[in-house]
Design an enzyme around this catalytic site. Sequence first.
Site, PDB file in Angstrom:
ATOM      1  N   GLY A   1       0.840  -1.190   0.000  1.00 27.14           N
ATOM      2  CA  GLY A   1       0.000   0.000   0.000  1.00 27.14           C
ATOM      3  C   GLY A   1       0.877   1.242   0.000  1.00 27.14           C
ATOM      4  O   GLY A   1       2.011   1.225  -0.474  1.00 27.14           O
TER       5      GLY A   1
ATOM      6  N   ARG B   1      -3.163  -8.868  -1.777  1.00 28.46           N
ATOM      7  CA  ARG B   1      -4.339  -9.633  -2.180  1.00 28.46           C
ATOM      8  C   ARG B   1      -4.469  -9.657  -3.708  1.00 28.46           C
ATOM      9  O   ARG B   1      -4.942 -10.613  -4.288  1.00 28.46           O
ATOM     10  CB  ARG B   1      -5.601  -9.040  -1.557  1.00 28.46           C
ATOM     11  CG  ARG B   1      -5.776  -9.374  -0.088  1.00 28.46           C
ATOM     12  CD  ARG B   1      -6.953  -8.662   0.508  1.00 28.46           C
ATOM     13  NE  ARG B   1      -6.748  -7.217   0.544  1.00 28.46           N
ATOM     14  CZ  ARG B   1      -7.614  -6.355   1.057  1.00 28.46           C
ATOM     15  NH1 ARG B   1      -8.760  -6.794   1.546  1.00 28.46           N
ATOM     16  NH2 ARG B   1      -7.351  -5.065   1.076  1.00 28.46           N
TER      17      ARG B   1
ATOM     18  N   GLY C   1       3.780  -3.470  10.529  1.00 28.73           N
ATOM     19  CA  GLY C   1       2.349  -3.374  10.243  1.00 28.73           C
ATOM     20  C   GLY C   1       1.487  -3.595  11.473  1.00 28.73           C
ATOM     21  O   GLY C   1       1.197  -2.665  12.220  1.00 28.73           O
ATOM     22  N   ARG C   2       1.070  -4.840  11.693  1.00 21.52           N
ATOM     23  CA  ARG C   2       0.237  -5.199  12.840  1.00 21.52           C
ATOM     24  C   ARG C   2       0.762  -6.481  13.469  1.00 21.52           C
ATOM     25  O   ARG C   2       1.092  -7.442  12.772  1.00 21.52           O
ATOM     26  CB  ARG C   2      -1.220  -5.396  12.413  1.00 21.52           C
ATOM     27  CG  ARG C   2      -2.010  -4.101  12.268  1.00 21.52           C
ATOM     28  CD  ARG C   2      -2.306  -3.492  13.623  1.00 21.52           C
ATOM     29  NE  ARG C   2      -3.150  -2.313  13.541  1.00 21.52           N
ATOM     30  CZ  ARG C   2      -2.691  -1.067  13.512  1.00 21.52           C
ATOM     31  NH1 ARG C   2      -1.387  -0.840  13.526  1.00 21.52           N
ATOM     32  NH2 ARG C   2      -3.524  -0.044  13.486  1.00 21.52           N
TER      33      ARG C   2
ATOM     34  N   ASP D   1       8.288  -3.833  15.470  1.00 23.51           N
ATOM     35  CA  ASP D   1       7.787  -2.604  16.079  1.00 23.51           C
ATOM     36  C   ASP D   1       6.377  -2.795  16.623  1.00 23.51           C
ATOM     37  O   ASP D   1       5.858  -1.924  17.307  1.00 23.51           O
ATOM     38  CB  ASP D   1       7.787  -1.465  15.053  1.00 23.51           C
ATOM     39  CG  ASP D   1       7.346  -0.129  15.640  1.00 23.51           C
ATOM     40  OD1 ASP D   1       7.865   0.241  16.719  1.00 23.51           O
ATOM     41  OD2 ASP D   1       6.468   0.533  15.043  1.00 23.51           O
TER      42      ASP D   1
ATOM     43  N   GLU E   1      -0.164  -5.703  22.675  1.00 23.14           N
ATOM     44  CA  GLU E   1       0.609  -4.570  23.185  1.00 23.14           C
ATOM     45  C   GLU E   1      -0.027  -4.006  24.446  1.00 23.14           C
ATOM     46  O   GLU E   1      -1.255  -3.946  24.552  1.00 23.14           O
ATOM     47  CB  GLU E   1       0.696  -3.491  22.106  1.00 23.14           C
ATOM     48  CG  GLU E   1       1.463  -3.970  20.882  1.00 23.14           C
ATOM     49  CD  GLU E   1       1.488  -2.956  19.746  1.00 23.14           C
ATOM     50  OE1 GLU E   1       0.869  -1.878  19.890  1.00 23.14           O
ATOM     51  OE2 GLU E   1       2.118  -3.248  18.717  1.00 23.14           O
TER      52      GLU E   1
ATOM     53  N   HIS F   1       6.343   0.073  19.361  1.00 24.10           N
ATOM     54  CA  HIS F   1       5.351   0.627  18.437  1.00 24.10           C
ATOM     55  C   HIS F   1       5.559   2.140  18.239  1.00 24.10           C
ATOM     56  O   HIS F   1       4.695   2.955  18.568  1.00 24.10           O
ATOM     57  CB  HIS F   1       3.926   0.354  18.936  1.00 24.10           C
ATOM     58  CG  HIS F   1       2.897   0.416  17.837  1.00 24.10           C
ATOM     59  ND1 HIS F   1       1.730  -0.306  17.854  1.00 24.10           N
ATOM     60  CD2 HIS F   1       2.864   1.115  16.675  1.00 24.10           C
ATOM     61  CE1 HIS F   1       1.024  -0.053  16.765  1.00 24.10           C
ATOM     62  NE2 HIS F   1       1.704   0.823  16.031  1.00 24.10           N
ATOM     63  N   VAL F   2       6.698   2.476  17.672  1.00 22.59           N
ATOM     64  CA  VAL F   2       7.066   3.886  17.487  1.00 22.59           C
ATOM     65  C   VAL F   2       7.114   4.276  16.009  1.00 22.59           C
ATOM     66  O   VAL F   2       7.680   5.308  15.658  1.00 22.59           O
ATOM     67  CB  VAL F   2       8.425   4.203  18.154  1.00 22.59           C
ATOM     68  CG1 VAL F   2       8.337   4.043  19.657  1.00 22.59           C
ATOM     69  CG2 VAL F   2       9.554   3.337  17.575  1.00 22.59           C
TER      70      VAL F   2
END
Length: 332
Positions: free
Chosen positions: A158, A180, A236-237, A261, A266, A284-285
């Site tokens: 993306g 996808r 990402g996640r 990250d 979390e 997560h920065v």
Amino acid sequence: MTKAEHLQTVAILVPGDFNDHAVDRIEHTFRRIKIERADPTLVTDEMRSNVRAIASFAGINAAMMDALPNLELVASFGVGYDSVDVGHAAAKNIMVTNTPDVLTEEVADTAIGLLINTVRELYNAERWLRDGSWVRKGNYPLSRLTLRGRRVGIFGMGRIGKAIARRLEAFGLPVAYHNRRQVEGLGYQYHPTLKGLAEAVDTLISVAPGGASTERAVNAEILSALGANGVFVNIGRGSTVDEAALAAALANGTIAAAGLDVFADEPNVPKALLDAPNASLLPHVGSASDHTRRAMADLCVDNLVSWFTGRRPLTPVPETVNVKAKAIPGKV
């Protein structure tokens, strides 16, 4: 009534802690209503009657939406919105917005920094200096890994994936990707499966969004396909990774190293990952600079302003792009 006076009558619900700049703008533009967390049991009769939008870091489920019958918009802070029930929002004619683009370059910078940190063991090298090992033991050992000669695959091409790919090109590294579907007009090699991508590269960067379709997509099979020289980076996640499989892969040499990250639960990070000497871990920065978070806050609030003045969102998520503004008796 002027537009400014009208906006000051619009009640915006802000659950829990929120970005200070966004809170300041909401308080000066709208009528902010605070709530401890996005919990429908905490919704009062006054909230049910008056709240027309929620501004939140996400985490808005169907029950929370149903508790607010006059809810028109959920302004989610961040590009990811997997913790907002967008399907329910669309069914209830509730608009959902997020904050894309303004964080793209910052997150891409972080991804590249995390990749270099992981491959060259800079986190361990700094510890070597700080704990006195340089003085006591001499130079830090040569790093086993390098970026030179690597082939990089991006899972999720993306906005952020493309920005990462541009940076990798400047490093002279070939780039391939899995989505996808293939991105029209993009020159990088496309792989229709994640396993196929992992088999073709030795460095995998995940920028994939969360959600059921990507849940633990990076699993033992994918890590095995990446190989013993493999490096995995996740910007990402956390939900997209089987963290137990990743910890095992790092421990037994299935892959060489990982840079993370984001995590599934979390701020709780599995001990096996914390103990892994070949893992570089960040809290997560990815977008966490004053500059970028301020821009995200402005876009979050600008969506509210645009909706309640022009009845149009600036950055609707795809699932709610066709939602139309409600006509509420007695409301503008």
